[in-house]
Each structure stands twice: as structure tokens, then as C-alpha cells.
Design a protein around this motif. Structure first.
Motif, PDB file in Angstrom:
ATOM      1  N   SER A   1      25.544  68.157 -50.861  1.00 52.10           N
ATOM      2  CA  SER A   1      26.005  68.953 -52.005  1.00 52.10           C
ATOM      3  C   SER A   1      27.523  69.130 -51.991  1.00 52.10           C
ATOM      4  O   SER A   1      28.129  69.405 -53.021  1.00 52.10           O
ATOM      5  CB  SER A   1      25.354  70.344 -51.987  1.00 52.10           C
ATOM      6  OG  SER A   1      25.923  71.164 -50.970  1.00 52.10           O
TER       7      SER A   1
ATOM      8  N   LEU B  92      28.912  71.604 -50.993  1.00 51.49           N
ATOM      9  CA  LEU B  92      29.158  73.042 -51.135  1.00 51.49           C
ATOM     10  C   LEU B  92      29.046  73.670 -49.753  1.00 51.49           C
ATOM     11  O   LEU B  92      27.980  73.634 -49.120  1.00 51.49           O
ATOM     12  CB  LEU B  92      28.119  73.662 -52.086  1.00 51.49           C
ATOM     13  CG  LEU B  92      28.246  75.171 -52.310  1.00 51.49           C
ATOM     14  CD1 LEU B  92      29.556  75.516 -53.005  1.00 51.49           C
ATOM     15  CD2 LEU B  92      27.057  75.681 -53.131  1.00 51.49           C
TER      16      LEU B  92
ATOM     17  N   VAL C 285      28.881  76.847 -47.529  1.00 58.77           N
ATOM     18  CA  VAL C 285      28.525  78.260 -47.685  1.00 58.77           C
ATOM     19  C   VAL C 285      28.511  78.922 -46.303  1.00 58.77           C
ATOM     20  O   VAL C 285      28.025  78.346 -45.325  1.00 58.77           O
ATOM     21  CB  VAL C 285      27.134  78.422 -48.352  1.00 58.77           C
ATOM     22  CG1 VAL C 285      26.851  79.899 -48.641  1.00 58.77           C
ATOM     23  CG2 VAL C 285      27.058  77.600 -49.637  1.00 58.77           C
TER      24      VAL C 285
ATOM     25  N   ASN D 279      25.384  76.944 -44.137  1.00 57.65           N
ATOM     26  CA  ASN D 279      24.330  76.054 -44.616  1.00 57.65           C
ATOM     27  C   ASN D 279      24.309  74.782 -43.775  1.00 57.65           C
ATOM     28  O   ASN D 279      25.349  74.277 -43.351  1.00 57.65           O
ATOM     29  CB  ASN D 279      24.436  75.763 -46.118  1.00 57.65           C
ATOM     30  CG  ASN D 279      25.752  75.167 -46.557  1.00 57.65           C
ATOM     31  OD1 ASN D 279      26.797  75.401 -45.947  1.00 57.65           O
ATOM     32  ND2 ASN D 279      25.728  74.393 -47.630  1.00 57.65           N
TER      33      ASN D 279
ATOM     34  N   GLU E   4      22.535  71.140 -44.150  1.00 57.98           N
ATOM     35  CA  GLU E   4      21.755  70.257 -45.016  1.00 57.98           C
ATOM     36  C   GLU E   4      21.102  69.140 -44.192  1.00 57.98           C
ATOM     37  O   GLU E   4      21.334  69.016 -42.981  1.00 57.98           O
ATOM     38  CB  GLU E   4      22.661  69.699 -46.125  1.00 57.98           C
ATOM     39  CG  GLU E   4      23.213  70.826 -46.986  1.00 57.98           C
ATOM     40  CD  GLU E   4      24.028  70.352 -48.188  1.00 57.98           C
ATOM     41  OE1 GLU E   4      24.422  69.162 -48.230  1.00 57.98           O
ATOM     42  OE2 GLU E   4      24.271  71.197 -49.073  1.00 57.98           O
TER      43      GLU E   4
ATOM     44  N   CYS F 113      19.915  77.566 -45.926  1.00 54.39           N
ATOM     45  CA  CYS F 113      21.004  78.369 -46.491  1.00 54.39           C
ATOM     46  C   CYS F 113      21.729  79.173 -45.407  1.00 54.39           C
ATOM     47  O   CYS F 113      21.158  79.538 -44.379  1.00 54.39           O
ATOM     48  CB  CYS F 113      20.459  79.341 -47.529  1.00 54.39           C
ATOM     49  SG  CYS F 113      19.886  78.581 -49.056  1.00 54.39           S
ATOM     50  N   ALA F 114      22.979  79.510 -45.723  1.00 53.68           N
ATOM     51  CA  ALA F 114      23.824  80.274 -44.806  1.00 53.68           C
ATOM     52  C   ALA F 114      23.244  81.659 -44.505  1.00 53.68           C
ATOM     53  O   ALA F 114      23.260  82.118 -43.358  1.00 53.68           O
ATOM     54  CB  ALA F 114      25.214  80.418 -45.414  1.00 53.68           C
ATOM     55  N   GLU F 115      22.761  82.342 -45.531  1.00 54.89           N
ATOM     56  CA  GLU F 115      22.259  83.708 -45.348  1.00 54.89           C
ATOM     57  C   GLU F 115      21.097  83.752 -44.361  1.00 54.89           C
ATOM     58  O   GLU F 115      21.024  84.615 -43.483  1.00 54.89           O
ATOM     59  CB  GLU F 115      21.800  84.301 -46.690  1.00 54.89           C
ATOM     60  CG  GLU F 115      22.886  84.431 -47.741  1.00 54.89           C
ATOM     61  CD  GLU F 115      22.984  83.211 -48.645  1.00 54.89           C
ATOM     62  OE1 GLU F 115      22.828  82.062 -48.151  1.00 54.89           O
ATOM     63  OE2 GLU F 115      23.216  83.407 -49.848  1.00 54.89           O
TER      64      GLU F 115
ATOM     65  N   SER G  72      26.350  83.366 -55.397  1.00 54.52           N
ATOM     66  CA  SER G  72      25.506  84.532 -55.160  1.00 54.52           C
ATOM     67  C   SER G  72      24.251  84.035 -54.460  1.00 54.52           C
ATOM     68  O   SER G  72      23.867  82.870 -54.610  1.00 54.52           O
ATOM     69  CB  SER G  72      25.235  85.293 -56.461  1.00 54.52           C
ATOM     70  OG  SER G  72      24.052  84.903 -57.060  1.00 54.52           O
ATOM     71  N   PRO G  73      23.607  84.874 -53.667  1.00 55.20           N
ATOM     72  CA  PRO G  73      22.462  84.413 -52.873  1.00 55.20           C
ATOM     73  C   PRO G  73      21.349  83.870 -53.755  1.00 55.20           C
ATOM     74  O   PRO G  73      21.022  84.441 -54.798  1.00 55.20           O
ATOM     75  CB  PRO G  73      22.018  85.675 -52.130  1.00 55.20           C
ATOM     76  CG  PRO G  73      23.222  86.556 -52.092  1.00 55.20           C
ATOM     77  CD  PRO G  73      23.953  86.281 -53.375  1.00 55.20           C
ATOM     78  N   CYS G  74      20.735  82.780 -53.321  1.00 55.31           N
ATOM     79  CA  CYS G  74      19.620  82.184 -54.065  1.00 55.31           C
ATOM     80  C   CYS G  74      18.396  83.087 -53.971  1.00 55.31           C
ATOM     81  O   CYS G  74      18.360  84.051 -53.182  1.00 55.31           O
ATOM     82  CB  CYS G  74      19.314  80.788 -53.536  1.00 55.31           C
ATOM     83  SG  CYS G  74      18.458  80.769 -51.951  1.00 55.31           S
TER      84      CYS G  74
HETATM   85  N1  THU Z   1      23.156  77.569 -50.322  1.00 50.80           N
HETATM   86  C1  THU Z   1      23.317  78.583 -49.413  1.00 50.80           C
HETATM   87  O1  THU Z   1      23.704  78.348 -48.271  1.00 50.80           O
HETATM   88  N2  THU Z   1      23.020  79.851 -49.815  1.00 50.80           N
HETATM   89  C2  THU Z   1      22.563  80.193 -51.055  1.00 50.80           C
HETATM   90  O2  THU Z   1      22.253  81.349 -51.301  1.00 50.80           O
HETATM   91  C3  THU Z   1      22.471  79.177 -52.095  1.00 50.80           C
HETATM   92  C4  THU Z   1      22.711  77.781 -51.679  1.00 50.80           C
HETATM   93  C5  THU Z   1      23.444  76.192 -49.899  1.00 50.80           C
HETATM   94  C6  THU Z   1      22.219  75.345 -49.742  1.00 50.80           C
HETATM   95  C7  THU Z   1      22.773  73.963 -49.966  1.00 50.80           C
HETATM   96  O3  THU Z   1      23.221  73.442 -48.732  1.00 50.80           O
HETATM   97  C8  THU Z   1      23.955  74.171 -50.887  1.00 50.80           C
HETATM   98  O4  THU Z   1      24.256  75.548 -50.854  1.00 50.80           O
HETATM   99  C9  THU Z   1      23.714  73.747 -52.316  1.00 50.80           C
HETATM  100  O5  THU Z   1      22.584  74.326 -52.830  1.00 50.80           O
END
Ligand code: THU
Length: 139
Positions: free
Chosen positions: A26, A28, A30, A46, A48, A57-59, A94-96
Motif C-alpha cells: 500500500s 501507507l 502507519v 502496520n 503487510e 494494522c498498527a493499532e 483514522s482507525p479502521c
Molecule cells: N492500516 C493500519 O495500520 N491501521 C488502520 O487503522 C487502517 C489501515 C494499514 C493496513 C495496511 O497496511 C495499510 O494501512 C493500508 O490499508
């Protein structure tokens, strides 16, 4: 609500954690930094995987670190989440949904802060992020 000064100390820690991300798919990055009710700090990023759905996810990585250290009595007091693009630019995040469910399990009253479009950090109560959350019924 703006992040309280106390919780704002988590922001740079979340940003630092994001720089450890493994996000080759991604791009991205986090990071999350939390403070437990016991007053300890735990971080996660995070991670992957080429099998895309198994990435984490990071959280929830930060929660796992906290539970590993403090055990089943871990309670969440506050958490900050930060994200960066591949070029290092800070991004709103923001958190998923899955992470919201994980956060309320450990602290429905916890402060959750994250960067908004425009750059300000927003602080909200975890339970407010997930109304009508799933609660395991007695079976
Ligand atoms: N991701 C997080 O780490 N936390 C979230 O709350 C949303 C998404 C990460 C998961 C994945 O590696 C990337 O962001 C894209 O979705």
C-alpha cells in the motif's frame, strides 16, 4: 476535541513507529503509540504481506505488544495513530473498523487521537468511534 497535552506526547511516538512500517504494497506507513492505564507506552506499526488480507494494522500491533507485556489486565488509556505516504508526507488517518472494535475491547473510554485533513490532531473517545459495537453475548 483537540488532543490534551498529556496525550499529545503520544503523537511523536506514533510517528516514530510509522517509520518502522513494512508496507511495500500500500506504501501507507502507519504507526500507533498507546499509553496503558498502568502508565506504560507501547507502539506498533502496520506489517503487510504478499498475501494481502493477512497484513496487520498498527493499532492492533500496539495492543498486542501491550497485552504481551501487561497480560490480560491491560487497559487502554490513550492511543495516537499517525500515517505517512511513501514520500514521507504526513497523511490524515483514522482507525479502521476492525481496529475500533479492538480498541473498545480494552478501553471504551480511552482517548484516540489521529491527524485530520488540514493537519490538526483530533481526539475522540474510543466508544464514540464505534456505536452499537459487537459485544460477545453470554452463551
Ligand atoms: N492500516 C493500519 O495500520 N491501521 C488502520 O487503522 C487502517 C489501515 C494499514 C493496513 C495496511 O497496511 C495499510 O494501512 C493500508 O490499508
Amino acid at each position: 476535541m483537540r488532543a490534551s497535552p498529556d496525550n499529545a506526547t503520544l503523537h511523536p511516538l506514533a510517528e516514530q513507529a510509522a517509520r518502522q512500517a513494512y508496507a511495500p504494497y500500500s506504501h501507507l506507513r502507519v504507526g500507533a503509540a498507546l499509553r496503558s492505564a498502568a502508565g506504560n507506552i507501547y507502539c506498533g506499526c502496520n506489517v503487510e504481506n504478499g498475501a494481502l488480507p493477512i497484513g496487520g494494522c498498527a493499532e492492533r500491533a500496539a495492543i498486542a505488544a501491550a497485552v504481551q507485556a501487561e497480560g490480560a489486565n491491560f487497559r487502554l488509556a490513550a492511543i495516537a495513530v499517525a500515517a505517512f505516504a511513501a514520500d514521507g508526507a504526513p497523511l490524515p488517518v483514522s482507525p479502521c473498523g476492525a481496529c475500533r472494535q479492538a480498541l473498545v475491547e480494552f478501553g471504551a473510554g480511552a482517548a484516540v487521537s489521529f491527524r485530520q485533513p488540514g493537519g490538526n490532531w483530533l481526539e475522540v473517545i474510543a466508544g464514540d468511534l464505534l456505536p452499537h459495537r459487537f459485544v460477545m453475548p453470554e452463551c
